[in-house]
Design an enzyme around this catalytic site. Sequence first.
Site, short mmCIF file in Angstrom:
data_model
loop_
_atom_site.label_atom_id
_atom_site.label_comp_id
_atom_site.label_asym_id
_atom_site.label_seq_id
_atom_site.Cartn_x
_atom_site.Cartn_y
_atom_site.Cartn_z
N ASP A 30 -55.19 -26.90 23.13
CA ASP A 30 -55.13 -25.76 22.66
C ASP A 30 -55.95 -26.00 21.34
O ASP A 30 -56.25 -26.96 20.90
CB ASP A 30 -53.23 -26.28 21.68
N ASN A 86 -42.11 -22.28 24.76
CA ASN A 86 -41.59 -20.81 23.27
C ASN A 86 -41.53 -20.13 23.96
O ASN A 86 -42.43 -19.51 24.36
CB ASN A 86 -43.00 -20.41 22.39
N GLY A 92 -41.22 -18.29 18.92
CA GLY A 92 -42.50 -18.49 18.51
C GLY A 92 -42.92 -18.19 18.91
O GLY A 92 -44.21 -18.39 18.99
N GLN A 93 -42.77 -17.46 20.62
CA GLN A 93 -43.89 -16.97 20.63
C GLN A 93 -44.81 -16.43 20.69
O GLN A 93 -44.95 -15.45 19.77
CB GLN A 93 -43.84 -16.39 22.83
N HIS A 99 -46.79 -20.97 29.16
CA HIS A 99 -47.63 -21.51 29.15
C HIS A 99 -46.46 -22.53 28.71
O HIS A 99 -45.59 -22.41 28.12
CB HIS A 99 -48.66 -21.38 28.45
N HIS A 101 -46.27 -26.41 26.82
CA HIS A 101 -46.99 -26.91 25.43
C HIS A 101 -46.79 -28.16 25.82
O HIS A 101 -45.44 -28.66 26.34
CB HIS A 101 -46.64 -26.26 23.87
P1 AMP Z 1 -47.26 -20.05 21.55
O1 AMP Z 1 -46.95 -19.67 19.79
O2 AMP Z 1 -45.95 -20.66 22.15
O3 AMP Z 1 -47.54 -18.72 22.56
O4 AMP Z 1 -48.46 -20.86 21.93
C1 AMP Z 1 -49.61 -20.40 21.70
C2 AMP Z 1 -50.96 -20.97 21.23
O5 AMP Z 1 -52.23 -21.06 22.37
C3 AMP Z 1 -50.93 -21.77 20.02
O6 AMP Z 1 -50.66 -23.00 20.49
C4 AMP Z 1 -52.59 -21.29 20.26
O7 AMP Z 1 -53.26 -22.38 19.08
C5 AMP Z 1 -52.75 -21.81 21.30
N1 AMP Z 1 -54.04 -20.47 21.79
C6 AMP Z 1 -54.28 -19.86 21.16
N2 AMP Z 1 -55.29 -18.97 21.89
C7 AMP Z 1 -56.09 -20.21 22.25
C8 AMP Z 1 -57.48 -20.32 23.00
N3 AMP Z 1 -58.27 -19.59 23.12
N4 AMP Z 1 -57.35 -21.06 23.06
C9 AMP Z 1 -56.67 -22.64 23.75
N5 AMP Z 1 -55.61 -22.35 22.65
C10 AMP Z 1 -55.72 -20.95 22.28
#
Ligand code: AMP
Length: 113
Positions: A30, A86, A92-93, A99, A101
């Site tokens: 992340d 999420n 909170g997505q 994906h 976490h």
């Molecule tokens: P969510 O808020 O559950 O949709 O999670 C999205 C996650 O993607 C967050 O933890 C971000 O830090 C991560 N994220 C967004 N863009 C990137 C990227 N280019 N590379 C790696 N992680 C990312």
Amino acid sequence: MDDCIFCKIAAGEVPAKTILREVDVIAIEDLNPQAPSHALVIPVSHHATIADLTRAEPALAARLIAVAAQLGADRGGAQGFRLVVNTGELGGQTVGHVHVHVLAGRQMSWPPG
Ligand code: AMP
Ligand code: ZN
């Protein structure tokens, strides 16, 4: 999907710190880690949410969880880890490509924020 950051990472069009790359699933670090170890497990095919993925490709949904659980076990060891998916606005997505976490390396709290 044309404008999806995780589709672009899965296609190799946007760089990421890749942990694992298989035909159907990738894992990356992340960009904004929320724990000492914070990985994301992402299906290569685009589905907005875990519910969409489960409806469309249930075997892939199972695989996503299996890969995430293995990564959590690898990284968290006997101390444990947390998987988070999420979903939607209240969930909170922020990235509209499902994906998981995989968080490890610190004490997690409950309830989640
Ligand atoms: P969510 O808020 O559950 O949709 O999670 C999205 C996650 O993607 C967050 O933890 C971000 O830090 C991560 N994220 C967004 N863009 C990137 C990227 N280019 N590379 C790696 N992680 C990312
Ligand atoms: Zn996508």
